[in-house]
Structures are given as C-alpha cells and as structure tokens.
Design a protein around this motif. Structure first.
Motif, mmCIF file in Angstrom:
data_model
loop_
_atom_site.group_PDB
_atom_site.id
_atom_site.type_symbol
_atom_site.label_atom_id
_atom_site.label_comp_id
_atom_site.label_asym_id
_atom_site.label_seq_id
_atom_site.Cartn_x
_atom_site.Cartn_y
_atom_site.Cartn_z
ATOM 1 N N VAL A 39 -10.696 -45.669 -7.782
ATOM 2 C CA VAL A 39 -10.615 -45.261 -6.481
ATOM 3 C C VAL A 39 -11.697 -45.285 -5.736
ATOM 4 C CG1 VAL A 39 -9.464 -43.803 -4.698
ATOM 5 C CG2 VAL A 39 -8.054 -44.387 -6.655
ATOM 6 N N GLY A 40 -12.617 -44.444 -6.167
ATOM 7 C CA GLY A 40 -14.094 -44.461 -5.646
ATOM 8 C C GLY A 40 -14.735 -45.779 -5.474
ATOM 9 N N LEU A 41 -14.721 -46.638 -6.718
ATOM 10 C CA LEU A 41 -15.207 -47.982 -6.403
ATOM 11 C C LEU A 41 -14.563 -48.835 -5.412
ATOM 12 C CD1 LEU A 41 -15.397 -49.025 -10.383
ATOM 13 C CD2 LEU A 41 -17.314 -48.654 -8.753
ATOM 14 N N GLU A 42 -13.461 -48.596 -5.350
ATOM 15 C CA GLU A 42 -12.411 -49.465 -4.147
ATOM 16 C C GLU A 42 -13.071 -49.067 -2.868
ATOM 17 O OE1 GLU A 42 -10.163 -51.832 -3.800
ATOM 18 O OE2 GLU A 42 -10.348 -52.457 -6.101
ATOM 19 N N ILE A 48 -19.100 -52.913 0.121
ATOM 20 C CA ILE A 48 -20.715 -53.237 0.279
ATOM 21 C C ILE A 48 -20.915 -54.605 -0.524
ATOM 22 C CG2 ILE A 48 -22.931 -52.309 -0.539
ATOM 23 C CD1 ILE A 48 -21.957 -49.660 -0.498
ATOM 24 N N GLY A 49 -20.313 -54.749 -1.709
ATOM 25 C CA GLY A 49 -20.424 -56.004 -2.466
ATOM 26 C C GLY A 49 -19.887 -57.163 -1.693
ATOM 27 N N ARG A 50 -18.852 -56.890 -0.769
ATOM 28 C CA ARG A 50 -18.236 -58.001 -0.150
ATOM 29 C C ARG A 50 -19.042 -58.416 1.030
ATOM 30 N NH1 ARG A 50 -13.278 -54.949 -0.603
ATOM 31 N NH2 ARG A 50 -12.301 -55.474 -2.457
ATOM 32 N N ILE A 51 -19.615 -57.270 1.602
ATOM 33 C CA ILE A 51 -20.479 -57.624 2.918
ATOM 34 C C ILE A 51 -21.896 -58.233 2.412
ATOM 35 C CG2 ILE A 51 -22.130 -56.283 4.313
ATOM 36 C CD1 ILE A 51 -19.904 -54.176 4.709
ATOM 37 N N GLN A 55 -23.072 -62.003 3.432
ATOM 38 C CA GLN A 55 -24.308 -62.421 4.287
ATOM 39 C C GLN A 55 -25.295 -63.199 3.510
ATOM 40 O OE1 GLN A 55 -26.085 -58.392 4.484
ATOM 41 N NE2 GLN A 55 -24.723 -57.749 6.506
ATOM 42 N N LEU A 56 -25.184 -63.183 1.974
ATOM 43 C CA LEU A 56 -26.073 -63.852 1.388
ATOM 44 C C LEU A 56 -25.419 -65.410 1.186
ATOM 45 C CD1 LEU A 56 -26.746 -61.693 -1.603
ATOM 46 C CD2 LEU A 56 -28.358 -62.475 -0.005
ATOM 47 N N SER A 57 -24.092 -65.774 1.523
ATOM 48 C CA SER A 57 -23.729 -67.077 1.453
ATOM 49 C C SER A 57 -23.447 -67.487 2.900
ATOM 50 C CB SER A 57 -22.447 -67.169 0.744
ATOM 51 O OG SER A 57 -21.540 -66.229 1.542
ATOM 52 N N ALA A 58 -24.092 -66.763 4.096
ATOM 53 C CA ALA A 58 -24.077 -67.257 5.265
ATOM 54 C C ALA A 58 -24.872 -68.748 5.538
ATOM 55 C CB ALA A 58 -24.745 -66.337 6.155
ATOM 56 N N PRO A 59 -24.365 -69.613 6.135
ATOM 57 C CA PRO A 59 -24.912 -70.935 6.260
ATOM 58 C C PRO A 59 -26.521 -70.687 6.952
ATOM 59 C CG PRO A 59 -22.741 -70.825 7.189
ATOM 60 C CD PRO A 59 -23.124 -69.601 6.985
ATOM 61 N N SER A 60 -26.643 -69.819 7.765
ATOM 62 C CA SER A 60 -28.061 -69.606 8.342
ATOM 63 C C SER A 60 -29.019 -69.460 7.195
ATOM 64 C CB SER A 60 -28.127 -68.408 9.276
ATOM 65 O OG SER A 60 -27.749 -67.183 8.788
#
Length: 71
Positions: A39-42, A48-51, A55-60
C-alpha cells in the motif's frame, strides 16, 4: 512465504518447529506487513515513477528541444 520459511528451517537448519501457534501468528504479521508495504508503494513510489517516466519520455526531451541536451 510461510512455506518457504518453514522448509528452510526444517531442511536447511534441521530444526523442528517448536510452536505451531507462534508460526501462525508470525505468518499473520508477515502478511499484514507485506500488505502495508505494498500500500505504501502504491501511494508513494509508484506515482513518482509514473511522473518520471512521463517526463523522461516527453517529445521535447527526446528531440532535444527546449534547451535540454538529447541523450
């Protein structure tokens, strides 16, 4: 997990289980602890990992636009 710990104690350490009730209580505590950990990981780390992935896969970033060096 409980089966793994029991087999380890019996076959590797070669010790018999002294108290089955303590083993059951420990198994319940283990399951509760693992559930709270997940639950803490979720709630904390997965968002944070999704964000970061977004950001790292953004086209810019991938195209090197906006003053960010391309990798």
């Amino acid at each position: 997990m409980l089966a793994l710990i029991t087999c380890f104690q019996i076959f590797v350490l070669r010790q018999r289980i002294l108290s089955l009730s303590c083993l059951k209580i420990g198994g319940v505590y283990m399951m509760l602890g693992l559930a709270m950990f997940l639950v803490g990981l979720e709630k904390a780390l997965f968002p944070i990992g999704r964000i970061m992935a977004t950001q790292l896969s953004a086209p810019s970033l991938l195209a090197g636009e906006g003053g960010v060096a391309a990798i």
